[in-house]
Write an enzyme that holds these catalytic residues in place. Sequence first.
Site, PDB file in Angstrom:
ATOM      1  N   SER A  26       0.813  -1.217   0.000  1.00 15.74           N
ATOM      2  CA  SER A  26       0.000   0.000   0.000  1.00 15.74           C
ATOM      3  C   SER A  26       0.847   1.268   0.000  1.00 15.74           C
ATOM      4  O   SER A  26       1.722   1.453   0.857  1.00 15.74           O
ATOM      5  CB  SER A  26      -0.900  -0.006   1.244  1.00 15.74           C
ATOM      6  OG  SER A  26      -1.423   1.274   1.506  1.00 15.74           O
ATOM      7  N   GLY A  27       0.567   2.156  -0.938  1.00 16.16           N
ATOM      8  CA  GLY A  27       1.267   3.439  -0.970  1.00 16.16           C
ATOM      9  C   GLY A  27       0.966   4.279   0.253  1.00 16.16           C
ATOM     10  O   GLY A  27       1.856   4.927   0.813  1.00 16.16           O
ATOM     11  N   LEU A  28      -0.301   4.289   0.669  1.00 26.86           N
ATOM     12  CA  LEU A  28      -0.679   5.018   1.882  1.00 26.86           C
ATOM     13  C   LEU A  28       0.086   4.491   3.085  1.00 26.86           C
ATOM     14  O   LEU A  28       0.659   5.251   3.869  1.00 26.86           O
ATOM     15  CB  LEU A  28      -2.187   4.888   2.123  1.00 26.86           C
ATOM     16  CG  LEU A  28      -2.700   5.365   3.491  1.00 26.86           C
ATOM     17  CD1 LEU A  28      -2.432   6.843   3.687  1.00 26.86           C
ATOM     18  CD2 LEU A  28      -4.185   5.049   3.648  1.00 26.86           C
ATOM     19  N   ASN A  50      -4.299  11.342  -2.347  1.00 30.21           N
ATOM     20  CA  ASN A  50      -4.945  10.123  -1.891  1.00 30.21           C
ATOM     21  C   ASN A  50      -6.431  10.158  -2.206  1.00 30.21           C
ATOM     22  O   ASN A  50      -7.108  11.170  -1.987  1.00 30.21           O
ATOM     23  CB  ASN A  50      -4.725   9.932  -0.386  1.00 30.21           C
ATOM     24  CG  ASN A  50      -5.264   8.604   0.105  1.00 30.21           C
ATOM     25  OD1 ASN A  50      -6.455   8.440   0.331  1.00 30.21           O
ATOM     26  ND2 ASN A  50      -4.377   7.645   0.257  1.00 30.21           N
ATOM     27  N   SER A  51      -6.959   9.051  -2.688  1.00 31.44           N
ATOM     28  CA  SER A  51      -8.331   8.995  -3.184  1.00 31.44           C
ATOM     29  C   SER A  51      -9.385   9.132  -2.097  1.00 31.44           C
ATOM     30  O   SER A  51     -10.543   9.447  -2.390  1.00 31.44           O
ATOM     31  CB  SER A  51      -8.555   7.672  -3.931  1.00 31.44           C
ATOM     32  OG  SER A  51      -7.639   7.524  -4.973  1.00 31.44           O
ATOM     33  N   ARG A  96      -5.440   1.453 -12.582  1.00 30.08           N
ATOM     34  CA  ARG A  96      -6.415   1.918 -11.591  1.00 30.08           C
ATOM     35  C   ARG A  96      -7.215   3.101 -12.148  1.00 30.08           C
ATOM     36  O   ARG A  96      -6.650   4.144 -12.488  1.00 30.08           O
ATOM     37  CB  ARG A  96      -5.686   2.309 -10.308  1.00 30.08           C
ATOM     38  CG  ARG A  96      -6.553   2.883  -9.219  1.00 30.08           C
ATOM     39  CD  ARG A  96      -5.768   2.858  -7.922  1.00 30.08           C
ATOM     40  NE  ARG A  96      -6.190   3.901  -6.996  1.00 30.08           N
ATOM     41  CZ  ARG A  96      -5.681   4.056  -5.780  1.00 30.08           C
ATOM     42  NH1 ARG A  96      -4.725   3.236  -5.361  1.00 30.08           N
ATOM     43  NH2 ARG A  96      -6.103   5.017  -5.001  1.00 30.08           N
ATOM     44  N   GLU A 127      -2.231   4.346 -11.178  1.00 27.92           N
ATOM     45  CA  GLU A 127      -3.498   5.070 -11.192  1.00 27.92           C
ATOM     46  C   GLU A 127      -3.453   6.233 -12.174  1.00 27.92           C
ATOM     47  O   GLU A 127      -2.405   6.857 -12.374  1.00 27.92           O
ATOM     48  CB  GLU A 127      -3.856   5.567  -9.794  1.00 27.92           C
ATOM     49  CG  GLU A 127      -2.855   6.494  -9.155  1.00 27.92           C
ATOM     50  CD  GLU A 127      -3.198   6.771  -7.707  1.00 27.92           C
ATOM     51  OE1 GLU A 127      -3.855   7.794  -7.449  1.00 27.92           O
ATOM     52  OE2 GLU A 127      -2.793   5.985  -6.831  1.00 27.92           O
ATOM     53  N   ASP A 142       0.810  10.695   1.765  1.00 31.76           N
ATOM     54  CA  ASP A 142       0.611   9.887   0.563  1.00 31.76           C
ATOM     55  C   ASP A 142       0.440  10.800  -0.644  1.00 31.76           C
ATOM     56  O   ASP A 142      -0.577  10.780  -1.337  1.00 31.76           O
ATOM     57  CB  ASP A 142      -0.616   8.984   0.755  1.00 31.76           C
ATOM     58  CG  ASP A 142      -0.790   7.993  -0.384  1.00 31.76           C
ATOM     59  OD1 ASP A 142       0.201   7.688  -1.066  1.00 31.76           O
ATOM     60  OD2 ASP A 142      -1.929   7.521  -0.576  1.00 31.76           O
ATOM     61  N   ASP A 202       1.325  -0.811  -4.911  1.00 30.56           N
ATOM     62  CA  ASP A 202       0.597   0.415  -5.210  1.00 30.56           C
ATOM     63  C   ASP A 202       1.630   1.445  -5.652  1.00 30.56           C
ATOM     64  O   ASP A 202       2.288   2.083  -4.827  1.00 30.56           O
ATOM     65  CB  ASP A 202      -0.133   0.865  -3.940  1.00 30.56           C
ATOM     66  CG  ASP A 202      -0.855   2.190  -4.104  1.00 30.56           C
ATOM     67  OD1 ASP A 202      -0.905   2.718  -5.221  1.00 30.56           O
ATOM     68  OD2 ASP A 202      -1.374   2.699  -3.086  1.00 30.56           O
ATOM     69  N   ASP A 208       1.269   4.248  -7.353  1.00 33.59           N
ATOM     70  CA  ASP A 208       0.741   5.589  -7.627  1.00 33.59           C
ATOM     71  C   ASP A 208       0.628   5.818  -9.134  1.00 33.59           C
ATOM     72  O   ASP A 208       0.054   5.007  -9.829  1.00 33.59           O
ATOM     73  CB  ASP A 208       1.610   6.644  -6.938  1.00 33.59           C
ATOM     74  CG  ASP A 208       1.526   6.545  -5.410  1.00 33.59           C
ATOM     75  OD1 ASP A 208       0.556   5.932  -4.911  1.00 33.59           O
ATOM     76  OD2 ASP A 208       2.419   7.058  -4.725  1.00 33.59           O
ATOM     77  N   HIS A 231     -12.067   2.206  -8.470  1.00 35.68           N
ATOM     78  CA  HIS A 231     -12.061   2.736  -7.106  1.00 35.68           C
ATOM     79  C   HIS A 231     -13.297   3.599  -6.862  1.00 35.68           C
ATOM     80  O   HIS A 231     -13.753   4.309  -7.756  1.00 35.68           O
ATOM     81  CB  HIS A 231     -10.795   3.571  -6.893  1.00 35.68           C
ATOM     82  CG  HIS A 231     -10.320   3.603  -5.484  1.00 35.68           C
ATOM     83  ND1 HIS A 231     -10.889   2.876  -4.470  1.00 35.68           N
ATOM     84  CD2 HIS A 231      -9.303   4.301  -4.902  1.00 35.68           C
ATOM     85  CE1 HIS A 231     -10.248   3.112  -3.341  1.00 35.68           C
ATOM     86  NE2 HIS A 231      -9.284   3.971  -3.564  1.00 35.68           N
ATOM     87  N   LYS A 256       0.383  12.635  -6.816  1.00 39.23           N
ATOM     88  CA  LYS A 256      -0.997  12.191  -6.635  1.00 39.23           C
ATOM     89  C   LYS A 256      -1.589  12.736  -5.345  1.00 39.23           C
ATOM     90  O   LYS A 256      -0.885  13.165  -4.430  1.00 39.23           O
ATOM     91  CB  LYS A 256      -1.081  10.665  -6.676  1.00 39.23           C
ATOM     92  CG  LYS A 256      -0.216   9.908  -5.675  1.00 39.23           C
ATOM     93  CD  LYS A 256      -0.797   9.780  -4.280  1.00 39.23           C
ATOM     94  CE  LYS A 256      -2.071   9.020  -4.206  1.00 39.23           C
ATOM     95  NZ  LYS A 256      -1.856   7.553  -4.254  1.00 39.23           N
TER      96      LYS A 256
END
Length: 326
Positions: free
Chosen positions: A77-79, A153-154, A190, A145, A89, A116, A118, A221, A151
């Site tokens: 996970s990038g987060l 974070n979503s 993504r 993504e 992130d 992940d 990004d 997502h 980026k």
Amino acid sequence: MCPSVFPSCSKMMISPAICQALPKWPILLRLCHSAPRKTTQLKKMLESDHLEFIMEAHNGISAKIVEEAGFKGIWGSGLSISAQLGVRDSNEASWTQVVEVTEFMSDVTSVPILLDADTGYGNFNNARRLVHKLEQRGVAGCCLEDKLFPKTNSLHDERRQPLADVDEFARKIKACKEHQSDPDFCVVARVEAFIAGWGLDEALRRAEAYRAAGADAVLVHSRRADPAEIEAFMRAWNDQGPVVIVPTKYHTTPTDMFRDMGVSMVIWANHNLRAAVTAMQRTSRLVFQSQSLVQVEPDVAPVKEIFRLQDDPELEEAEKRYLPSK
């Protein structure tokens, strides 16, 4: 001789000269009898007729815990990786720092890691170089993504989520697929159209473009508290290729609903990090307030368990073999 005796050697591209030396090299001998390549394992999961699951990890010890729990794959996970480094992130951790963490994760596990990645940390050139470096480190795939670098974070509410040009991002996917060395290395595209508020038609347009560019799967997502956007996408997608989802926000949805939709893979995306944060906050408060370990010791892992996860018994045996006896 080697391929007939050790069939997997040829797939691993081990030379005949090395194969002849295998009796002297126990490690290589074990490799020849090992499970399929991590890339192959991940590709089979994405293409499986059954719903598959991968779990978040953010460093070596959490990756090992995920494998020991029974998961067939790991989400890098990038987060979570950025959080355990103490940064946001938003690409504040460089791609080399992320890859270094992922290498430690790969070294201690035998199941595939989907990183992940990004946006790929730049344009097509940065992304294809990233693929090359991940392959060197035994990482099975990356998820890119379709946002702009750096980026956002979503899961941030009320934050702008600018998206990349569809054609440029599709070409980035194409570049990654054309420059990977292992044919089973997986590139997941993504789709962030729902996150950006652009709706179903745009999500489908992007997913179809990325599939045509060679993506091994698309990740759709959504940050809604219900799976309505995912349901709508799956109906319209009509099984054109594997679909991955991240139900962090719609976590109350029954898992069987994802099976019924035809989802290929579910990512449990950040819960090991969040669980660790809660445990560390509680432990630190208790120790600070009580100036004692009495209250926390029964609830934390024994030091021997940490040694086990670090594979200390292997070092102990190696010391007996390689260090002079007293």
